[in-house]
Enzyme design. Structure first.
Site, PDB file in Angstrom:
ATOM      1  N   ARG A 118       0.860  -1.175   0.000  1.00 18.15           N
ATOM      2  CA  ARG A 118       0.000   0.000   0.000  1.00 18.15           C
ATOM      3  C   ARG A 118       0.897   1.225   0.000  1.00 18.15           C
ATOM      4  NH1 ARG A 118      -4.483   2.342   3.081  1.00 18.15           N
ATOM      5  NH2 ARG A 118      -3.981   3.847   1.427  1.00 18.15           N
ATOM      6  N   ASP A 151      -1.510  -0.728   9.169  1.00 22.19           N
ATOM      7  CA  ASP A 151      -0.521   0.153   8.557  1.00 22.19           C
ATOM      8  C   ASP A 151       0.899  -0.061   9.063  1.00 22.19           C
ATOM      9  OD1 ASP A 151      -2.396   1.415   6.979  1.00 22.19           O
ATOM     10  OD2 ASP A 151      -2.783   3.006   8.435  1.00 22.19           O
ATOM     11  N   ASP A 324     -10.533  16.896  -0.874  1.00 20.90           N
ATOM     12  CA  ASP A 324     -10.422  15.785   0.071  1.00 20.90           C
ATOM     13  C   ASP A 324     -11.686  14.926   0.059  1.00 20.90           C
ATOM     14  OD1 ASP A 324      -9.178  14.185   1.925  1.00 20.90           O
ATOM     15  OD2 ASP A 324      -8.805  15.784   3.374  1.00 20.90           O
ATOM     16  N   TYR A 406      -5.231   6.481  -2.290  1.00 21.65           N
ATOM     17  CA  TYR A 406      -4.317   7.614  -2.249  1.00 21.65           C
ATOM     18  C   TYR A 406      -3.951   8.040  -3.671  1.00 21.65           C
ATOM     19  CZ  TYR A 406      -3.204   7.200   2.779  1.00 21.65           C
ATOM     20  OH  TYR A 406      -3.244   7.190   4.148  1.00 21.65           O
TER      21      TYR A 406
END
Length: 469
Positions: A118, A151, A324, A406
């Protein structure tokens, strides 16, 4: 002529010929020596100047064979000295974006050993572009891929391949990292690699394949950086790092690095309230970043970095069409150029934009609630006029029926101008697709074009039912 005279005459002629031949040999020898040592005259300083003790990188060393009077002379061409990048060319004027690369990592994972990743990004050295991503220490068809939605684990590493080459088992692991940034200063790669405990992480600065410097967490709350390329101008690189709350006040600092060594750290100043995951680009002689406000705003913060005096200013993109996710409907979204709009600031997603005179080019998810679809467009007056909403040149990159993620910017220097390109992360697996236990991504990459272009959609494309669980 008597015999003695003949002898004297023949001797005189022979001596003359011998003298001429001797002089010719001396001339040839002098020419050879002069040509052989000519290379040392290239850019040589005056005798009363001090030569700096700095390394010289030889890019190529070519030997030419020159034939002169049947004598072979080797002449060495002066080596080119590689220079730091300065990004002084103007920004390319574009009409939109054209497809550049797509790695199809998830589709290939259905039948091959491809890394689980990722947070991908793209960055280029002066001659070639590379794709980066944070690997999860496992391939997709591997039981270790279970739970890779998380993450920050100690097994995550920064992967690096030529752009378009999926992260196969032979991929180089550049460093240990669960957050990163990379950039090339014209001579070598700099990698900023963050790993360790959430409350006491370490950022390692690796230059030209060697660890040069490091810095520890300054707020003891998940030290993190851009997840896209940093920028180097005249040998000094800058990277934005944040430590602190992801949904409240945090401590953002801008670091300046010279050949891997931290030379200055500036605190964030200006009106930006929260900074995450900046997408930075050179705006000679300075650097500009478009970031993520994960606290107060769905309009994106802007950081202006002065590379000469290390001063910092910050604000927000003026466009009322905000970048955003999540965000309000376009009809009710706002931005006044200076402050967060206090519209659905949390959680947010990494994104990008760049100025074009008074206008702004930007990308965002099509869905205003979640990370699906992706579009780009230009907002007239979007860089200078508060709440501007005039949209032109819209393109669909990923249709709204497919997942995105992203996105970030990278810059490519051409012969006459600097082009802006972007990548989109195409996330698959959890949390949206619960049939499988893994989370990974592929990427699609577009670059600015001054030409014409068509339409399409470039999603990840993997059938989740074909994938390992």
């Amino acid at each position: 002529m008597n015999p003695n005279q003949k002898t004297i005459t023949i001797g005189s002629v022979s001596l003359t010929i011998a003298t001429v031949c001797f002089l010719m040999q001396i001339a040839i020898l002098a020419t050879t020596v002069t040509l052989h040592f000519k290379q040392h005259e290239c850019d040589s300083p005056a005798s009363n100047q001090v030569m700096p003790c700095e390394p010289i990188i030889i890019e190529r060393n070519i030997t030419e064979i020159v034939y002169l009077n049947n004598t072979t002379i080797e002449k060495e061409i002066c080596p080119e000295v590689v220079e730091y990048r300065n990004w002084s060319k103007p920004q390319c004027q574009i009409t939109g974006f054209a497809p550049f690369s797509k790695d199809n990592s998830i589709r290939l994972s259905a039948g091959g050993d491809i890394w689980v990743t990722r947070e991908p990004y793209v960055s280029c050295d002066p001659g070639k572009c590379y794709q980066f991503a944070l690997g999860q220490g496992t391939t997709l068809d591997n039981k270790h891929s279970n739970g890779t939605i998380h993450d920050r684990i100690p097994h995550r590493t920064l992967l690096m391949n030529e752009l378009g080459v999926p992260f196969h088992l032979g991929t180089k692991q550049v460093c240990v990292a669960w957050s990163s940034s990379s950039c090339h200063d014209g001579k070598a790669w700099l990698h900023v690699c963050v790993t360790g405990d959430d409350r006491n992480a370490t950022a390692s600065f690796i230059y030209d394949g060697r660890l040069v410097d490091s810095i520890g967490s300054w707020s003891q709350n998940i030290l993190r950086t851009q997840e896209s390329e940093c920028v180097c101008i005249n040998g000094t690189c800058t990277v934005v790092m944040t430590d602190g709350s992801a949904s409240g006040r945090a401590d953002t600092r801008i670091l300046f690095i010279k050949e891997g060594k931290i030379v200055h750290i500036s605190p964030l100043s200006g009106s930006a309230q929260h900074i995450e995951e900046c997408s930075c680009y050179p705006r000679y002689p300075d650097v500009r970043c478009i970031c993520r406000d994960n606290w107060k705003g769905s309009n994106r913060p802007v950081i202006d970095i002065n590379m000469e005096d290390y001063s910092i200013d910050s604000s927000y993109v003026c466009s009322g069409l905000v970048g955003d996710t999540p965000r309000n409907d376009d009809s009710s979204s706002n931005s006044n150029c200076r402050d967060p709009n206090n519209e659905r600031g949390n959680p947010g997603v990494k994104g990008w934009a760049f100025d074009n005179g008074d206008d702004v080019w930007m990308g965002r998810t099509i869905n205003k609630e979640s990370r699906s679809g992706y579009e780009t467009f230009k907002v007239i007056g979007g860089w200078s006029t508060p709440n501007s909403k005039s949209q032109v040149n819209r393109q669909v990159i990923v249709d709204n029926n497919n997942w995105s993620g992203y996105s970030g910017i990278f810059s490519v220097e051409g012969k006459s101008c600097i082009n802006r390109c972007f990548y989109v992360e195409l996330i698959r697996g959890r949390p949206q697709e619960t049939r499988v236990w893994w989370t990974s991504n592929s990427i699609v990459v577009f670059c600015g074009t001054s030409g014409t272009y068509g339409t399409g959609s470039w999603p990840d494309g993997a059938n989740i039912n074909f994938m390992p669980i």
